[in-house]
Design a protein around this motif. Sequence first.
Motif, PDB file in Angstrom:
ATOM      1  N   LEU A 186     -22.387 -23.724  25.467  1.00  0.00           N
ATOM      2  CA  LEU A 186     -22.901 -22.912  24.364  1.00  0.00           C
ATOM      3  C   LEU A 186     -22.809 -23.645  23.034  1.00  0.00           C
ATOM      4  O   LEU A 186     -23.583 -23.375  22.109  1.00  0.00           O
ATOM      5  CB  LEU A 186     -22.153 -21.581  24.285  1.00  0.00           C
ATOM      6  CG  LEU A 186     -22.358 -20.613  25.453  1.00  0.00           C
ATOM      7  CD1 LEU A 186     -21.420 -19.419  25.332  1.00  0.00           C
ATOM      8  CD2 LEU A 186     -23.809 -20.151  25.522  1.00  0.00           C
ATOM      9  N   GLN A 230     -23.620 -14.951  26.353  1.00  0.00           N
ATOM     10  CA  GLN A 230     -23.965 -15.807  25.217  1.00  0.00           C
ATOM     11  C   GLN A 230     -22.971 -15.664  24.062  1.00  0.00           C
ATOM     12  O   GLN A 230     -23.074 -16.379  23.067  1.00  0.00           O
ATOM     13  CB  GLN A 230     -25.378 -15.518  24.721  1.00  0.00           C
ATOM     14  CG  GLN A 230     -25.551 -14.177  24.046  1.00  0.00           C
ATOM     15  CD  GLN A 230     -27.016 -13.888  23.721  1.00  0.00           C
ATOM     16  OE1 GLN A 230     -27.913 -14.591  24.180  1.00  0.00           O
ATOM     17  NE2 GLN A 230     -27.252 -12.865  22.924  1.00  0.00           N
ATOM     18  N   SER A 231     -21.981 -14.766  24.215  1.00  0.00           N
ATOM     19  CA  SER A 231     -20.968 -14.573  23.178  1.00  0.00           C
ATOM     20  C   SER A 231     -19.989 -15.743  23.172  1.00  0.00           C
ATOM     21  O   SER A 231     -19.434 -16.101  24.209  1.00  0.00           O
ATOM     22  CB  SER A 231     -20.194 -13.266  23.415  1.00  0.00           C
ATOM     23  OG  SER A 231     -21.051 -12.149  23.363  1.00  0.00           O
ATOM     24  N   LYS A 232     -19.780 -16.321  22.018  1.00  0.00           N
ATOM     25  CA  LYS A 232     -18.821 -17.423  21.895  1.00  0.00           C
ATOM     26  C   LYS A 232     -17.416 -16.896  21.646  1.00  0.00           C
ATOM     27  O   LYS A 232     -16.442 -17.346  22.250  1.00  0.00           O
ATOM     28  CB  LYS A 232     -19.255 -18.371  20.781  1.00  0.00           C
ATOM     29  CG  LYS A 232     -20.552 -19.111  21.070  1.00  0.00           C
ATOM     30  CD  LYS A 232     -20.924 -20.042  19.922  1.00  0.00           C
ATOM     31  CE  LYS A 232     -22.193 -20.824  20.231  1.00  0.00           C
ATOM     32  NZ  LYS A 232     -22.592 -21.717  19.112  1.00  0.00           N
ATOM     33  N   ARG A 279     -30.005 -11.888  34.459  1.00  0.00           N
ATOM     34  CA  ARG A 279     -30.608 -12.088  33.145  1.00  0.00           C
ATOM     35  C   ARG A 279     -31.578 -10.965  32.770  1.00  0.00           C
ATOM     36  O   ARG A 279     -32.003 -10.851  31.630  1.00  0.00           O
ATOM     37  CB  ARG A 279     -31.336 -13.427  33.098  1.00  0.00           C
ATOM     38  CG  ARG A 279     -30.423 -14.637  33.171  1.00  0.00           C
ATOM     39  CD  ARG A 279     -29.800 -14.979  31.846  1.00  0.00           C
ATOM     40  NE  ARG A 279     -30.807 -15.436  30.894  1.00  0.00           N
ATOM     41  CZ  ARG A 279     -30.624 -15.450  29.582  1.00  0.00           C
ATOM     42  NH1 ARG A 279     -29.494 -15.030  29.060  1.00  0.00           N
ATOM     43  NH2 ARG A 279     -31.578 -15.890  28.781  1.00  0.00           N
ATOM     44  N   ASN A 326     -26.641 -10.514  29.260  1.00  0.00           N
ATOM     45  CA  ASN A 326     -27.003 -11.588  28.333  1.00  0.00           C
ATOM     46  C   ASN A 326     -26.140 -11.567  27.079  1.00  0.00           C
ATOM     47  O   ASN A 326     -25.731 -12.622  26.581  1.00  0.00           O
ATOM     48  CB  ASN A 326     -28.481 -11.479  27.957  1.00  0.00           C
ATOM     49  CG  ASN A 326     -29.387 -11.685  29.155  1.00  0.00           C
ATOM     50  OD1 ASN A 326     -29.062 -12.449  30.050  1.00  0.00           O
ATOM     51  ND2 ASN A 326     -30.507 -10.996  29.176  1.00  0.00           N
ATOM     52  N   GLU A 327     -25.860 -10.374  26.577  1.00  0.00           N
ATOM     53  CA  GLU A 327     -24.995 -10.243  25.401  1.00  0.00           C
ATOM     54  C   GLU A 327     -23.611 -10.815  25.679  1.00  0.00           C
ATOM     55  O   GLU A 327     -23.020 -11.499  24.833  1.00  0.00           O
ATOM     56  CB  GLU A 327     -24.878  -8.759  25.015  1.00  0.00           C
ATOM     57  CG  GLU A 327     -23.965  -8.479  23.838  1.00  0.00           C
ATOM     58  CD  GLU A 327     -23.790  -6.991  23.570  1.00  0.00           C
ATOM     59  OE1 GLU A 327     -22.744  -6.611  22.983  1.00  0.00           O
ATOM     60  OE2 GLU A 327     -24.680  -6.199  23.956  1.00  0.00           O
ATOM     61  N   ASP A 340     -37.373 -18.571  29.860  1.00  0.00           N
ATOM     62  CA  ASP A 340     -36.010 -18.653  30.357  1.00  0.00           C
ATOM     63  C   ASP A 340     -35.955 -19.516  31.619  1.00  0.00           C
ATOM     64  O   ASP A 340     -36.643 -19.232  32.599  1.00  0.00           O
ATOM     65  CB  ASP A 340     -35.483 -17.243  30.664  1.00  0.00           C
ATOM     66  CG  ASP A 340     -33.997 -17.230  30.947  1.00  0.00           C
ATOM     67  OD1 ASP A 340     -33.247 -17.823  30.165  1.00  0.00           O
ATOM     68  OD2 ASP A 340     -33.594 -16.606  31.948  1.00  0.00           O
ATOM     69  N   THR A 350     -26.365 -22.485  33.846  1.00  0.00           N
ATOM     70  CA  THR A 350     -26.776 -22.371  32.450  1.00  0.00           C
ATOM     71  C   THR A 350     -28.158 -21.746  32.341  1.00  0.00           C
ATOM     72  O   THR A 350     -29.049 -22.062  33.139  1.00  0.00           O
ATOM     73  CB  THR A 350     -26.812 -23.765  31.783  1.00  0.00           C
ATOM     74  OG1 THR A 350     -25.546 -24.411  31.972  1.00  0.00           O
ATOM     75  CG2 THR A 350     -27.110 -23.663  30.297  1.00  0.00           C
ATOM     76  N   SER A 351     -28.323 -20.866  31.377  1.00  0.00           N
ATOM     77  CA  SER A 351     -29.659 -20.367  31.043  1.00  0.00           C
ATOM     78  C   SER A 351     -30.083 -21.036  29.746  1.00  0.00           C
ATOM     79  O   SER A 351     -29.309 -21.105  28.795  1.00  0.00           O
ATOM     80  CB  SER A 351     -29.657 -18.846  30.882  1.00  0.00           C
ATOM     81  OG  SER A 351     -28.712 -18.436  29.910  1.00  0.00           O
ATOM     82  N   SER A 383     -27.972 -20.161  26.456  1.00  0.00           N
ATOM     83  CA  SER A 383     -27.560 -18.777  26.203  1.00  0.00           C
ATOM     84  C   SER A 383     -26.653 -18.252  27.315  1.00  0.00           C
ATOM     85  O   SER A 383     -26.683 -17.085  27.660  1.00  0.00           O
ATOM     86  CB  SER A 383     -28.797 -17.884  26.070  1.00  0.00           C
ATOM     87  OG  SER A 383     -29.635 -18.018  27.198  1.00  0.00           O
ATOM     88  N   GLY A 384     -25.840 -19.097  27.870  1.00  0.00           N
ATOM     89  CA  GLY A 384     -24.918 -18.728  28.960  1.00  0.00           C
ATOM     90  C   GLY A 384     -25.028 -19.800  30.039  1.00  0.00           C
ATOM     91  O   GLY A 384     -25.679 -20.813  29.821  1.00  0.00           O
TER      92      GLY A 384
END
Length: 367
Positions: free
Chosen positions: A213, A191-193, A181, A187-188, A244, A236-237, A220-221
């Motif tokens: 998500l 967290q992308s759907k 993290r 992180n990008e 965080d 999970t974050s 965020s993941g």
Amino acid sequence: MKKLYMKVISSFICLIIMISPIITAKAQAEELNINAMYAIALDSKSKVVLYNKNAYMLVPMASTTKIMTALVALKYGDLDKKIEISSKSAGIHGSTVGYKKNEQITLKELIFGLMLRSGNDAAIAIAEGIGGDVEGFAKLMNEYSAQIGLCNTHFQSPHGLDSDEHYTSAYDLALVTAKAREIPLFNEIVQSKDVDKKTYGFTRDYHNINKILWQLPNASGVKTGFTGKAGKCLVTSVNIKGNDVIIVVLNSSDRWNVTKKINDYVQKKYEYKKLFSKGDIVSEITICDKSSEKVRLYTDEDIILPVRSDASYHVQIVKPKSVIKGGIKKDDKLGSLCVLKDNEAIYTISLKAKDSCKSHKFIKNIY
């Protein structure tokens, strides 16, 4: 006696400071009934454990392995390098992206496929592209896990399919995730759907199979997992009050709801309290010589910790009783600050010297 002055004495001076508010009676830990064999909630920055159920036991980890695979790839790999999909990669069983033999895929795209689609084919390709083969990459994984302080983890593959020498603990898995993290690209990715191939110049679109998500607004993941031995797993974050928190749930048939339950528990039970600001003078030591010279001790970062209203917290300052030969230089690490919850240490950080001092004499025992 002179030689004695030159040595570091192992005994300590401890200064106890109360953190307000203090509840004098110890509160009994509230049981949180969850449908999971192993679980943990960990504050990502301080590494304070917020919830624990069998979190230190050795267990299979399934595709949550891929958090470390991604971390090693981001550390050692060239994101723009194109990796050729081998027959071994294209033929792996289990969850796959669907890469074809001889396709040329950039490492960056492979990491997206690894984390969003849980691609075992992406995992093999990454291993071969960076480590030469699966065994070479597993060696890198194990070496890096030791560097970041994992004590109960061993990797045998980059994908996590069941094998006897492939295991971790919920606690170690949370530590891996906290380390990952720290990387913005990680992180990008997690967290992308949905990812349109045109956005990154990829060969295909990617849809994230991690349902949390969509189910948990502050998530965020990070990664799902499932094998016969590991059961259903989820790391999970979550953002809790601007901080965080990593939630790990292993071997749970109800992993989505269990994760939500732990998230709600942490939200309800914990507040974040700033104990010290970066640069604060926390304590001092006094050199027992003619000058009675003082050396101030400071923290070089903000100390913000999650605390419960029904627990007792103390700050303990640990100071050496003598000075190392050569004296003290400004910014030398000198002593530490430890936070105890109900007399159990939960957080420790080194303190630094604000001043220089050439004396080798004993430090005066001042409380």
